[in-house]
Design a protein around this motif. Structure first.
Motif, PDB file in Angstrom:
ATOM      1  N   ARG A 136       2.585  -4.537   3.557  1.00 40.51           N
ATOM      2  CA  ARG A 136       3.100  -3.381   3.271  1.00 40.51           C
ATOM      3  C   ARG A 136       3.264  -3.157   1.826  1.00 40.51           C
ATOM      4  O   ARG A 136       2.865  -2.448   0.990  1.00 40.51           O
ATOM      5  CB  ARG A 136       4.405  -2.677   3.782  1.00 40.51           C
ATOM      6  N   VAL A 137       4.083  -4.277   1.220  1.00 38.54           N
ATOM      7  CA  VAL A 137       4.260  -4.507  -0.299  1.00 38.54           C
ATOM      8  C   VAL A 137       2.801  -4.502  -0.854  1.00 38.54           C
ATOM      9  O   VAL A 137       2.626  -4.108  -1.940  1.00 38.54           O
ATOM     10  CB  VAL A 137       5.210  -5.691  -0.685  1.00 38.54           C
ATOM     11  N   THR A 138       1.885  -5.418  -0.236  1.00 39.97           N
ATOM     12  CA  THR A 138       0.495  -5.523  -0.859  1.00 39.97           C
ATOM     13  C   THR A 138      -0.246  -4.129  -1.047  1.00 39.97           C
ATOM     14  O   THR A 138      -0.905  -3.933  -2.051  1.00 39.97           O
ATOM     15  CB  THR A 138      -0.198  -6.568  -0.095  1.00 39.97           C
ATOM     16  N   GLU A 139      -0.041  -3.465   0.046  1.00 38.24           N
ATOM     17  CA  GLU A 139      -0.877  -2.042  -0.102  1.00 38.24           C
ATOM     18  C   GLU A 139      -0.076  -1.169  -1.060  1.00 38.24           C
ATOM     19  O   GLU A 139      -1.012  -0.404  -1.903  1.00 38.24           O
ATOM     20  CB  GLU A 139      -0.463  -1.330   1.130  1.00 38.24           C
ATOM     21  N   VAL A 140       1.179  -1.236  -1.557  1.00 37.38           N
ATOM     22  CA  VAL A 140       1.725  -0.583  -2.568  1.00 37.38           C
ATOM     23  C   VAL A 140       1.153  -1.067  -3.847  1.00 37.38           C
ATOM     24  O   VAL A 140       0.738  -0.345  -4.819  1.00 37.38           O
ATOM     25  CB  VAL A 140       3.196  -0.749  -2.410  1.00 37.38           C
ATOM     26  N   VAL A 141       1.059  -2.376  -4.049  1.00 31.93           N
ATOM     27  CA  VAL A 141       0.760  -2.962  -5.257  1.00 31.93           C
ATOM     28  C   VAL A 141      -0.765  -2.672  -5.412  1.00 31.93           C
ATOM     29  O   VAL A 141      -1.320  -2.414  -6.699  1.00 31.93           O
ATOM     30  CB  VAL A 141       0.944  -4.481  -5.194  1.00 31.93           C
ATOM     31  N   GLU A 142      -1.500  -2.648  -4.362  1.00 31.21           N
ATOM     32  CA  GLU A 142      -2.860  -2.374  -4.667  1.00 31.21           C
ATOM     33  C   GLU A 142      -3.262  -0.859  -5.011  1.00 31.21           C
ATOM     34  O   GLU A 142      -4.118  -0.529  -5.912  1.00 31.21           O
ATOM     35  CB  GLU A 142      -3.528  -2.527  -3.125  1.00 31.21           C
ATOM     36  N   ARG A 143      -2.463  -0.012  -4.417  1.00 28.32           N
ATOM     37  CA  ARG A 143      -2.568   1.268  -4.967  1.00 28.32           C
ATOM     38  C   ARG A 143      -2.192   1.360  -6.262  1.00 28.32           C
ATOM     39  O   ARG A 143      -3.006   2.316  -6.849  1.00 28.32           O
ATOM     40  CB  ARG A 143      -1.661   2.304  -4.025  1.00 28.32           C
ATOM     41  N   PHE A 144      -1.079   1.053  -6.826  1.00 32.66           N
ATOM     42  CA  PHE A 144      -0.704   0.999  -8.335  1.00 32.66           C
ATOM     43  C   PHE A 144      -1.737   0.552  -9.168  1.00 32.66           C
ATOM     44  O   PHE A 144      -2.182   1.148 -10.278  1.00 32.66           O
ATOM     45  CB  PHE A 144       0.620   0.219  -8.376  1.00 32.66           C
TER      46      PHE A 144
END
Length: 203
Positions: free
Chosen positions: A141-149
């Motif tokens: 979930r954190v990786t997805e946030v980082v990827e989007r940013f």
């Protein structure tokens, strides 16, 4: 002639399953924080929630499962806070400061509980399986946030989102552990400063 008292026709409805689950989780957070994981019982959690023990076990198969659900809720809250904070941030230094502030937010009682359960998971293979699954879900979930940013604000970091997430979580955990006995030893700006150096942003 004396008037008869009105008949109470109030219909008492049973709380919905999701309401019961939410109340049990809220009670578990308080009881675990007060007594520690090992010292807390499902009877105490049920009493704090205003239910019988059956209500706990109708939603959670064991005390371990109850704690894992609490851990997942804690992780989801952190991720949501990071996402909300990043909404108003467009530059990498600002993002690092935001992520650092959210992930390193100190909650001594929760950190102690997490360490207690971490020890249990490391020593018990059955508990470890569920614990690892929960941690992997959090990293995803954190990786997805980082990827989007990074997709919305492209920067040349030399790091992929998954590796950056692992470093973020590891640094957060390590600094939190160091701060437990000596909070003054870990300044609030340490995490974003370390991340800025690691990323080595290229204009």
């Amino acid at each position: 002639m004396e008037q008869a008292s009105p008949i109470d026709v109030t219909v008492r409805t049973r709380p919905r399953r999701d309401e019961v689950r939410a109340r049990v989780l809220a009670a578990a957070r308080v009881v675990f924080a007060d007594r520690g994981f090992a010292g807390a019982s499902t009877d105490q959690v049920a009493a704090a929630a205003g239910f019988t023990k059956g209500a706990v076990y109708s939603n959670f198969g064991s005390k371990d499962e109850l704690f894992l659900a609490l851990m997942d809720a804690e992780g989801a809250a952190r991720v949501a806070a990071v996402e909300q904070a990043l909404d108003g941030t467009t530059d990498l230094p600002g993002a690092l400061a935001v992520v650092g502030a959210e992930l390193s937010r100190r909650n001594t009682s929760w950190q102690l509980l997490y360490l207690e359960f971490w020890q249990r998971a490391v020593r018990d293979p059955d508990v470890r399986t569920a614990f690892v699954a929960s941690r992997r879900e959090l990293r995803t979930r954190v990786t997805e946030v980082v990827e989007r940013f990074l997709a919305d604000h492209p920067v040349r970091t030399g790091w992929d989102a998954g590796s950056l997430t692992l470093v973020l979580l590891a640094l957060t955990s390590g600094l939190a552990l160091e701060a437990l006995p000596d909070p003054d030893a870990v300044p609030d700006d340490v995490l974003p400063r370390v991340l800025a150096d690691l990323l080595d942003e290229i204009p």
